[in-house]
Scaffold this motif. Sequence first.
Motif: not given
Length: 408
Positions: A45-49, A365-371, A394-404
């Motif tokens: 499994r790899v990051v698809g998008s 996450g859920g539904g194929g999504r991973l945060v 500059l010193y705060r978390p950031r987020f992306v949503t992945l699909r494997l």
Amino acid sequence: MSVDARARQRTGAGIGLLLALVLGAVLLGVLPEDGDGSDDGCAPRVVGSWSADDALTGEFARYGDDPARADDWTGGDGTHSVRLPDGRLLWLFSDTYLGRVYAPPNPSGESASWRDASTPLVRNSAVLMRDGRLESTLPAPLFPDPAPGQWRWPVAARVEPRSPGATEQVLRVLLWVRAAGQPPWIYGTPLATEVATLSLPGLRVESTVRVHDEQGVPDPSRRVLFGTTLVEEDGWTYVYGGDDGRPAGRPVSSAYVARVPEGGLGDPSAWEYWTGEEWSAGVRPGAVLGDRTRSGVGSAFSVARDGRTYVLFTMAAGTAGLATVTSYWSCSPTGPWHGPAKGFGPPLPGSGVAAYNPQTHPELGGGGRLVLSYDVNWLDPAGAAVQLSGNVALYRPRFVTLRLRNER
């Protein structure tokens, strides 16, 4: 010591976490490709998008910039989260700025929200979220210093039975204990792993137990702290950790794994460690990833399950590791790990900064999504205090949503 001096001292220690993580990322090696890539439904499994999660990133900006209270969270790193039984989400942070944030322009005339440069840090904090909206900061620090010159950084957490088979649930939080050190240990010398037990729903800290003490290991670079990430499967909690290897022509950190039966995280006698051949209690763990000459990981990474496949996220090799997340996969919590896969570069707020500590948040996450979250910090520690105060973003978390996807 003056307030300004304390602030500079604490900021330097906080930046040390960034330096440790970046060093691990920069020197990350290539792992061997063992195994056939299939085992009982396990597949590569790899990051698809991926895409930036602007809504979640923006929620932390909204909350951090809110001037209504002077004791709220305004920035931090070491981002971890856990879903509570009543539906709330608890966010845990390591070095944290509290205090007040002021609207732009900052003292330099830039269009950035800012805080007073003398604002001190606390070593840890916790923020509650309900229905996607951050609501309140718990009294900070939530976990007091164990002794003068020492501190606790919270890492992964989970809700589990108070004891195996019990109906009452509690929150367990893994803690890294560090002590002030001299260079190269500018971010603190690793001492031990602890587990705090918190009541539910009140989140009162009931007890703190040392489950893995490394002070007897003479070489601090070989001390292992557990809790950078947790994975639950078949009645076990797998607890991953890393050592603090120092650069000397070799990768920095190796990865290790322990396991604990459900309900036993707070019981030191319940912990078993993977030796490289078997699970055993009361022994030195063996590395599951990294040989200290050709391969290794950053000291903070994350592991998630996707079906029967384990996916590990860390920063990429070389200088790309300052801004690139990559992944590995395995059919077992103990490896072997395959990769690295092609990485991706999540958004960064301009130049002079680095990304680190990629952490998955399965409860979002859920539904194929991973945060996945990643922390951001100023790269040059000499100017970090000024930069982080002059631009609080500059010193705060950031987020992306992945699909494997399956690796082809």
